[in-house]
Design a protein around this motif. Structure first.
Motif, short mmCIF file in Angstrom:
data_model
loop_
_atom_site.label_atom_id
_atom_site.label_comp_id
_atom_site.label_asym_id
_atom_site.label_seq_id
_atom_site.Cartn_x
_atom_site.Cartn_y
_atom_site.Cartn_z
N GLY A 184 12.74 -10.72 0.83
CA GLY A 184 11.88 -9.48 1.72
C GLY A 184 13.36 -8.41 1.59
N TRP A 185 14.12 -9.10 2.37
CA TRP A 185 15.31 -7.81 2.66
C TRP A 185 15.39 -6.79 1.89
CZ3 TRP A 185 16.17 -5.49 7.14
CH2 TRP A 185 15.77 -6.50 8.41
N ALA A 186 15.53 -7.75 0.27
CA ALA A 186 15.99 -7.59 -0.52
C ALA A 186 15.70 -5.88 -1.44
CB ALA A 186 16.61 -8.20 -1.77
N LEU A 187 14.07 -6.30 -0.37
CA LEU A 187 13.02 -5.45 -0.91
C LEU A 187 12.89 -4.29 -0.34
CD1 LEU A 187 9.97 -4.60 -2.76
CD2 LEU A 187 9.11 -6.45 -0.63
N GLY A 206 8.85 10.08 -16.12
CA GLY A 206 7.82 9.42 -16.79
C GLY A 206 6.65 8.35 -15.66
N THR A 207 5.57 9.22 -16.43
CA THR A 207 4.33 7.70 -15.35
C THR A 207 4.75 6.63 -15.84
OG1 THR A 207 2.99 10.16 -15.53
CG2 THR A 207 2.44 7.89 -14.99
N GLY A 208 5.24 6.71 -16.88
CA GLY A 208 4.98 4.81 -17.35
C GLY A 208 5.65 3.76 -16.49
N THR A 209 7.45 4.92 -15.93
CA THR A 209 8.41 4.27 -15.37
C THR A 209 8.11 3.50 -13.72
OG1 THR A 209 10.24 5.05 -17.05
CG2 THR A 209 10.82 4.62 -14.94
N ILE A 210 7.43 5.21 -13.62
CA ILE A 210 7.21 5.21 -12.16
C ILE A 210 5.79 4.16 -11.95
CG2 ILE A 210 5.08 6.34 -10.56
CD1 ILE A 210 6.87 8.86 -11.10
N TRP A 211 4.60 3.82 -12.87
CA TRP A 211 3.95 2.09 -12.18
C TRP A 211 4.65 1.26 -12.26
CZ3 TRP A 211 0.84 3.25 -9.20
CH2 TRP A 211 0.35 4.02 -8.90
N ALA A 212 5.31 1.16 -13.64
CA ALA A 212 5.87 -0.24 -13.81
C ALA A 212 7.04 -0.42 -12.83
CB ALA A 212 6.76 0.43 -15.02
N VAL A 213 7.43 0.40 -12.15
CA VAL A 213 8.52 0.06 -11.08
C VAL A 213 7.61 -0.29 -9.77
CG1 VAL A 213 10.04 0.67 -9.50
CG2 VAL A 213 10.72 1.23 -12.17
N SER A 214 6.49 0.48 -9.53
CA SER A 214 5.90 -0.15 -8.65
C SER A 214 4.72 -0.75 -9.11
CB SER A 214 4.80 1.23 -8.21
OG SER A 214 5.66 2.63 -7.68
N ALA A 215 4.72 -1.90 -9.97
CA ALA A 215 3.77 -2.71 -10.16
C ALA A 215 4.57 -3.74 -9.52
CB ALA A 215 3.16 -2.81 -11.73
N VAL A 216 5.60 -3.30 -10.15
CA VAL A 216 6.24 -5.15 -10.04
C VAL A 216 7.20 -4.66 -8.54
CG1 VAL A 216 8.76 -5.38 -10.70
CG2 VAL A 216 7.94 -4.47 -11.99
N LEU A 257 0.61 -1.14 -0.10
CA LEU A 257 -0.25 -0.09 0.44
C LEU A 257 0.46 0.75 -0.28
CD1 LEU A 257 -2.74 -1.20 3.09
CD2 LEU A 257 -2.56 -0.95 -0.12
N LEU A 258 1.99 1.17 1.08
CA LEU A 258 2.66 2.81 0.94
C LEU A 258 3.31 2.65 -0.66
CD1 LEU A 258 5.25 4.50 2.41
CD2 LEU A 258 5.99 2.45 2.02
N ILE A 259 4.26 1.10 -1.31
CA ILE A 259 4.65 2.03 -3.07
C ILE A 259 3.50 2.78 -3.60
CG2 ILE A 259 5.86 0.35 -4.57
CD1 ILE A 259 6.70 -1.89 -2.06
N MET A 260 1.87 2.36 -3.28
CA MET A 260 0.79 2.50 -4.58
C MET A 260 0.89 4.13 -3.72
SD MET A 260 -2.60 1.62 -4.63
CE MET A 260 -3.50 2.01 -2.72
N PHE A 261 0.91 3.81 -2.50
CA PHE A 261 0.27 5.71 -2.60
C PHE A 261 2.11 6.54 -2.92
CE2 PHE A 261 -2.71 4.11 0.28
CZ PHE A 261 -3.89 4.19 -0.29
N ALA A 262 3.13 6.09 -2.68
CA ALA A 262 4.19 6.67 -2.91
C ALA A 262 4.42 6.85 -4.77
CB ALA A 262 5.19 6.06 -2.66
N GLY A 263 3.44 6.01 -5.30
CA GLY A 263 3.57 5.79 -6.84
C GLY A 263 2.87 6.87 -7.43
N LEU A 264 1.64 7.21 -6.67
CA LEU A 264 0.95 8.24 -6.68
C LEU A 264 1.31 9.86 -6.57
CD1 LEU A 264 -2.76 7.10 -5.22
CD2 LEU A 264 -2.27 7.45 -8.03
N VAL A 265 2.50 9.76 -5.01
CA VAL A 265 2.79 11.36 -5.49
C VAL A 265 4.26 11.52 -6.45
CG1 VAL A 265 4.43 12.32 -3.15
CG2 VAL A 265 2.18 10.98 -2.60
N ALA A 266 5.23 10.79 -6.30
CA ALA A 266 6.30 10.49 -7.16
C ALA A 266 5.57 11.27 -8.43
CB ALA A 266 6.95 9.24 -7.00
N MET A 267 4.81 10.27 -9.16
CA MET A 267 4.22 10.44 -10.07
C MET A 267 3.54 11.82 -10.26
SD MET A 267 0.80 9.32 -12.42
CE MET A 267 -0.73 10.02 -10.70
#
Length: 125
Positions: A61-64, A30-40, A14-24
């Motif tokens: 998990g540590w790598a994440l 680019g929006t596509g780059t942010i959402w590609a990385v966030s989705a992965v 959830l944090l990553i999803m909201f951070a993607g919105l803020v970073a956008m």
């Protein structure tokens, strides 16, 4: 361990999803780059919940956690969130393992108590 780690990973997704919105809105990435990385990263969080008890899953998990910390290069607030979720991950793994050990000892004690004779009665032959 599974419950604690999975809870941390879902919160992190959830944090990553909201951070993607803020970073956008706040970065020049680019929006596509942010959402590609966030989705992965989100998919990795969710998939890791299902395999957290397998060998090597804790290391993934540590790598994440390091990747979330590195996201601070794009969105500086993520440095703080990376530290917070890194601490939560450590607590989840550390105390989750202690809980698992306690449950195993308790189950062994209950099975030993169920097998032993009660009130001095002779054991069945």
């Amino acid at each position: 361990m599974r419950t604690l780690c999975s809870s941390t990973l879902i919160g992190e997704a959830l944090l990553i999803m909201f951070a993607g919105l803020v970073a956008m809105k706040l970065t020049d990435v680019g929006t596509g780059t942010i959402w590609a990385v966030s989705a992965v990263a989100i998919a990795l969080c969710v998939l890791l919940c299902g395999v957290i008890t397998r060998p090597g899953a804790v290391y993934v998990g540590w790598a994440l956690q390091l990747a979330v910390l590195a996201a601070g290069l794009v969105l500086p607030t993520m440095y703080a969130f990376g530290v917070v979720f890194g601490g939560l991950w450590w607590c989840s793994v550390h105390y989750g393992r202690k809980i698992d050990e306690f449950k195993a000892r308790r189950a062994a004690a209950e099975s030993a108590a169920a097998e032993s004779p009660v009130d001095g009665a002779p054991a069945p032959a």
